[in-house]
Design an enzyme around this catalytic site. Structure first.
Site, PDB file in Angstrom:
ATOM      1  N   CYS A  17     -61.180  62.293 -44.910  1.00 43.50           N
ATOM      2  CA  CYS A  17     -61.980  63.032 -43.927  1.00 43.50           C
ATOM      3  C   CYS A  17     -61.097  64.001 -43.164  1.00 43.50           C
ATOM      4  O   CYS A  17     -59.941  63.706 -42.860  1.00 43.50           O
ATOM      5  CB  CYS A  17     -62.629  62.062 -42.944  1.00 43.50           C
ATOM      6  SG  CYS A  17     -63.978  61.131 -43.653  1.00 43.50           S
TER       7      CYS A  17
ATOM      8  N   ARG B 274     -53.367  65.047 -40.374  1.00 43.33           N
ATOM      9  CA  ARG B 274     -53.242  63.605 -40.645  1.00 43.33           C
ATOM     10  C   ARG B 274     -51.854  63.345 -41.210  1.00 43.33           C
ATOM     11  O   ARG B 274     -51.667  63.246 -42.420  1.00 43.33           O
ATOM     12  CB  ARG B 274     -54.360  63.137 -41.583  1.00 43.33           C
ATOM     13  CG  ARG B 274     -55.731  63.295 -40.943  1.00 43.33           C
ATOM     14  CD  ARG B 274     -56.849  62.678 -41.757  1.00 43.33           C
ATOM     15  NE  ARG B 274     -56.824  61.216 -41.739  1.00 43.33           N
ATOM     16  CZ  ARG B 274     -57.788  60.463 -42.257  1.00 43.33           C
ATOM     17  NH1 ARG B 274     -58.819  61.019 -42.842  1.00 43.33           N
ATOM     18  NH2 ARG B 274     -57.720  59.149 -42.209  1.00 43.33           N
TER      19      ARG B 274
ATOM     20  N   ARG C 179     -69.380  57.755 -49.629  1.00 45.72           N
ATOM     21  CA  ARG C 179     -68.002  57.279 -49.727  1.00 45.72           C
ATOM     22  C   ARG C 179     -67.846  55.925 -49.043  1.00 45.72           C
ATOM     23  O   ARG C 179     -66.972  55.143 -49.420  1.00 45.72           O
ATOM     24  CB  ARG C 179     -67.050  58.266 -49.010  1.00 45.72           C
ATOM     25  CG  ARG C 179     -66.730  59.517 -49.794  1.00 45.72           C
ATOM     26  CD  ARG C 179     -65.623  60.300 -49.100  1.00 45.72           C
ATOM     27  NE  ARG C 179     -64.632  59.371 -48.568  1.00 45.72           N
ATOM     28  CZ  ARG C 179     -64.077  59.441 -47.365  1.00 45.72           C
ATOM     29  NH1 ARG C 179     -64.360  60.441 -46.558  1.00 45.72           N
ATOM     30  NH2 ARG C 179     -63.207  58.555 -46.971  1.00 45.72           N
TER      31      ARG C 179
ATOM     32  N   ASP D  27     -64.025  55.160 -35.465  1.00 47.74           N
ATOM     33  CA  ASP D  27     -64.988  55.276 -36.571  1.00 47.74           C
ATOM     34  C   ASP D  27     -66.423  54.993 -36.130  1.00 47.74           C
ATOM     35  O   ASP D  27     -67.355  55.123 -36.927  1.00 47.74           O
ATOM     36  CB  ASP D  27     -64.585  54.343 -37.729  1.00 47.74           C
ATOM     37  CG  ASP D  27     -63.264  54.780 -38.357  1.00 47.74           C
ATOM     38  OD1 ASP D  27     -62.854  55.936 -38.145  1.00 47.74           O
ATOM     39  OD2 ASP D  27     -62.633  53.955 -39.050  1.00 47.74           O
TER      40      ASP D  27
ATOM     41  N   LYS E 248     -64.865  48.591 -46.142  1.00 49.29           N
ATOM     42  CA  LYS E 248     -64.249  49.676 -46.914  1.00 49.29           C
ATOM     43  C   LYS E 248     -62.744  49.746 -46.659  1.00 49.29           C
ATOM     44  O   LYS E 248     -61.944  49.802 -47.602  1.00 49.29           O
ATOM     45  CB  LYS E 248     -64.885  51.024 -46.527  1.00 49.29           C
ATOM     46  CG  LYS E 248     -64.120  52.235 -47.056  1.00 49.29           C
ATOM     47  CD  LYS E 248     -64.744  53.544 -46.636  1.00 49.29           C
ATOM     48  CE  LYS E 248     -64.254  54.119 -45.347  1.00 49.29           C
ATOM     49  NZ  LYS E 248     -62.975  54.850 -45.410  1.00 49.29           N
ATOM     50  N   ASN E 249     -62.360  49.758 -45.389  1.00 52.14           N
ATOM     51  CA  ASN E 249     -60.948  50.024 -45.103  1.00 52.14           C
ATOM     52  C   ASN E 249     -60.042  48.832 -45.417  1.00 52.14           C
ATOM     53  O   ASN E 249     -58.829  49.001 -45.543  1.00 52.14           O
ATOM     54  CB  ASN E 249     -60.777  50.514 -43.656  1.00 52.14           C
ATOM     55  CG  ASN E 249     -61.314  51.935 -43.513  1.00 52.14           C
ATOM     56  OD1 ASN E 249     -61.553  52.626 -44.511  1.00 52.14           O
ATOM     57  ND2 ASN E 249     -61.532  52.387 -42.279  1.00 52.14           N
TER      58      ASN E 249
HETATM   59  N1  EPU Z   1     -50.499  59.175 -37.063  1.00 49.15           N
HETATM   60  C1  EPU Z   1     -49.285  59.792 -36.907  1.00 49.15           C
HETATM   61  N2  EPU Z   1     -48.329  59.604 -37.896  1.00 49.15           N
HETATM   62  C2  EPU Z   1     -48.574  58.823 -38.981  1.00 49.15           C
HETATM   63  C3  EPU Z   1     -49.818  58.208 -39.126  1.00 49.15           C
HETATM   64  C4  EPU Z   1     -50.769  58.399 -38.151  1.00 49.15           C
HETATM   65  O1  EPU Z   1     -49.040  60.495 -35.947  1.00 49.15           O
HETATM   66  O2  EPU Z   1     -47.656  58.712 -39.829  1.00 49.15           O
HETATM   67  C5  EPU Z   1     -51.524  59.359 -36.021  1.00 49.15           C
HETATM   68  C6  EPU Z   1     -52.772  60.064 -36.562  1.00 49.15           C
HETATM   69  O3  EPU Z   1     -52.624  61.473 -36.521  1.00 49.15           O
HETATM   70  C7  EPU Z   1     -53.854  59.549 -35.645  1.00 49.15           C
HETATM   71  C8  EPU Z   1     -53.390  58.128 -35.310  1.00 49.15           C
HETATM   72  O4  EPU Z   1     -51.994  58.074 -35.631  1.00 49.15           O
HETATM   73  O5  EPU Z   1     -53.872  60.306 -34.471  1.00 49.15           O
HETATM   74  C9  EPU Z   1     -54.092  57.013 -36.052  1.00 49.15           C
HETATM   75  O6  EPU Z   1     -54.013  57.241 -37.448  1.00 49.15           O
HETATM   76  P1  EPU Z   1     -54.018  56.035 -38.508  1.00 49.15           P
HETATM   77  O7  EPU Z   1     -52.784  56.141 -39.317  1.00 49.15           O
HETATM   78  O8  EPU Z   1     -54.295  54.746 -37.800  1.00 49.15           O
HETATM   79  O9  EPU Z   1     -55.275  56.418 -39.417  1.00 49.15           O
HETATM   80  P2  EPU Z   1     -55.410  56.270 -40.977  1.00 49.15           P
HETATM   81  O10 EPU Z   1     -54.682  55.070 -41.440  1.00 49.15           O
HETATM   82  O11 EPU Z   1     -55.189  57.561 -41.639  1.00 49.15           O
HETATM   83  C10 EPU Z   1     -57.470  54.648 -40.830  1.00 49.15           C
HETATM   84  C11 EPU Z   1     -58.867  54.628 -41.345  1.00 49.15           C
HETATM   85  C12 EPU Z   1     -59.705  55.677 -40.630  1.00 49.15           C
HETATM   86  C13 EPU Z   1     -59.665  55.395 -39.122  1.00 49.15           C
HETATM   87  C14 EPU Z   1     -58.205  55.308 -38.626  1.00 49.15           C
HETATM   88  C15 EPU Z   1     -58.101  54.880 -37.172  1.00 49.15           C
HETATM   89  C16 EPU Z   1     -58.537  53.943 -43.621  1.00 49.15           C
HETATM   90  C17 EPU Z   1     -58.571  54.298 -45.055  1.00 49.15           C
HETATM   91  N3  EPU Z   1     -58.836  54.923 -42.773  1.00 49.15           N
HETATM   92  O12 EPU Z   1     -56.982  55.963 -41.083  1.00 49.15           O
HETATM   93  O13 EPU Z   1     -61.036  55.451 -41.074  1.00 49.15           O
HETATM   94  O14 EPU Z   1     -60.308  56.435 -38.424  1.00 49.15           O
HETATM   95  O15 EPU Z   1     -57.485  54.351 -39.420  1.00 49.15           O
HETATM   96  O16 EPU Z   1     -58.691  53.645 -36.971  1.00 49.15           O
HETATM   97  O17 EPU Z   1     -58.287  52.792 -43.258  1.00 49.15           O
HETATM   98  C18 EPU Z   1     -63.231  56.015 -41.647  1.00 49.15           C
HETATM   99  O18 EPU Z   1     -63.349  54.889 -42.160  1.00 49.15           O
HETATM  100  O19 EPU Z   1     -64.204  56.784 -41.424  1.00 49.15           O
HETATM  101  C19 EPU Z   1     -61.897  56.485 -41.283  1.00 49.15           C
HETATM  102  C20 EPU Z   1     -61.601  57.750 -41.118  1.00 49.15           C
END
Ligand code: EPU
Length: 429
Positions: free
Chosen positions: A117, A122, A397, A305, A22-23
């Site tokens: 989620c 975020r 999802r 995850d 998915k991701n």
């Molecule tokens: N963070 C910041 N600033 C930013 C971005 C992130 O402080 O600009 C922090 C977040 O608050 C968090 C950490 O960095 O504490 C990691 O966030 P990340 O940006 O890596 O998460 P994301 O890209 O929003 C993706 C996956 C999530 C998964 C996370 C961590 C996708 C679409 N989503 O989210 O997947 O939990 O990486 O591995 O790729 C899921 O599939 O169930 C899911 C939630």
């Protein structure tokens, strides 16, 4: 609302084929916007997040054709507007990848702030920091992010936190920027490598993906390509955890065992016996379920995850385990649902103390998010009695044919649709 109904207690057995990641898919599909030709993407998971991103691209003007349930052909050449707004955009986190991709294509992007989620704040500050380093300016206005520049120019970007989303977005914006971009402290997840491989197949010049320094030399054009997405390591881990929970014996096919190492190591510590064979993994558990401690971390650490699924297993293990959620601030909301099933877990901020109980008992519960829903399925499969899971759209999802796949492994599980529930109620009157 549709529900999943599970009669627990069956030991899972048999084989299951894991779908595409998915991701990876939710990053690769928006990346197609940057192409000057048609892209054919294979091994796409047939899940609602993909349907949504397909609709978002169609609204933007792309032609999105479903060749079969796991293959899309996307022609982005009719996308003429850098504005992606609306309700669909707010429903998923990955919609924010249109910021990087539209900025890369038009030097201008106007995108709704993303949803997804809910496990705490975020932020997208690291995404924006990356765009600014490439020469863009941004403003937040009325729930929209506006980013624009005259020309994107490569730069060195040091990420303050390891972020999957920011790494993806900066790669997307930088791939056609002038000169060299170096992302330091980049995320190393398999889906980052998959995105880099896809962009390189379109003619990009990216190296270092999978390490914490990614170098992107900008190119003028990207062309159409055919690409197959990697298997989903979290879906794979979820089935392995479910088999471990039920004391079952299963084989998962179409996986990359290397991507699963942090998960399989924990399952072994808990008493599962695993055997790798090419792109398959066999797992069985005959002995007791052992306690262990888990801390989530960016890849190659234990993935956040998989945290709800592993915590569910630990709630049935002998002894006390500690789970430290080090990525998200608020990813233990599902614990209240597990407690309805008899789990003994206390949460203090980002730490959960899990006192294993002999068995969970079926109960009506709610999926609070995608992986929480997966965890409740595992709990229901292992519990005594009937579990009814509500709000299952979260699960749909991210998991393709989840009910059918578990039925194939011998589970007593079914989806109860709204219509069936109305008919049952009417018949009872
Ligand atoms: N963070 C910041 N600033 C930013 C971005 C992130 O402080 O600009 C922090 C977040 O608050 C968090 C950490 O960095 O504490 C990691 O966030 P990340 O940006 O890596 O998460 P994301 O890209 O929003 C993706 C996956 C999530 C998964 C996370 C961590 C996708 C679409 N989503 O989210 O997947 O939990 O990486 O591995 O790729 C899921 O599939 O169930 C899911 C939630």
């Amino acid at each position: 609302m549709d529900k999943i109904v599970i009669s627990g207690g069956n030991k899972l057995s048999g084989e299951v084929t894991i779908s595409g990641a998915k991701n990876a898919a939710v990053a690769i599909i928006p990346a197609v916007v940057l192409s000057d030709g048609v892209c054919r993407i294979e091994n796409i998971p047939n899940i609602s997040d993909i349907t949504l991103i397909g609709k978002i691209l169609t609204d933007l003007g792309a032609q999105v054709k479903m060749v079969n349930k796991n293959t899309l052909e996307i022609d982005p050449r009719r996308i003429v507007s850098p504005v992606a707004s609306g309700e669909l955009m707010r429903r998923m986190r990955a919609s924010c990848y249109l910021l990087g991709t539209l900025l890369g294509k038009f030097s201008h992007a106007v995108v709704s702030l993303p949803g997804g989620c809910n496990f705490g704040v975020r932020p997208i500050d690291q995404h924006l920091k990356g765009f600014v380093a490439l020469g863009a300016k941004y403003k937040l206005d009325g729930g929209m992010v506006h980013v624009s520049c005259d020309k994107l120019r490569g730069n060195n970007i040091y990420m303050d936190v390891v972020s999957v989303g920011a790494t993806v977005n900066i790669m997307l914006a930088a791939v056609k920027a002038e000169g060299l971009t170096v992302i330091e402290n980049a995320a190393k997840e398999p889906h980052i490598v998959d995105l880099a491989n896809f962009l390189n197949c379109m003619g990009a010049d990216i190296c270092g993906a999978g390490t914490d320094v990614i170098k992107i030399r900008g190119v003028k054009h990207l062309h159409g390509t055919t690409y197959s997405i990697i298997p989903d390591q979290i879906e794979a881990g979820t089935y392995l955890a479910a088999a471990t929970a039920t004391g079952g014996s299963i084989t998962i096919n179409n996986v990359i065992p290397k991507h699963l190492e942090s998960i399989t190591a924990k399952l072994e510590e808990m008493g599962a016996v695993l055997e790798e064979n090419g792109d398959s993994i066999k797992l069985r558990r005959d002995g007791p379920l052992n306690k262990c401690n888990v801390k989530t971390m960016p890849y190659p650490g234990f993935p956040t995850d998989m945290q709800p699924q592993i915590t569910t297993l630990l709630s049935m293990a002998s002894g006390t385990s500690i789970v430290n959620e080090a990525v998200w601030d608020n990813r233990f909301r599902y614990v209240e649902e597990l407690k309805r099933m008899g789990a003994q877990i206390s949460v203090d901020g980002k730490i959960a103390v899990v006192e294993g109980v002999k068995s969970l008992k079926g109960a009506p519960v709610k999926a609070t998010d995608l992986r929480a829903g997966a965890a409740l399925i595992i709990a229901g499969l292992a519990a005594e009695g009937v579990t009814v899971i509500d709000d299952i759209s979260h699960i749909e999802r991210g998991y393709e044919n989840v009910v059918e796949k578990f039925i194939g492994l011998g589970a007593d599980i079914k989806k109860s649709t709204c219509e069936e529930q109305v008919e049952t109620k009417a018949a009872a009157l």
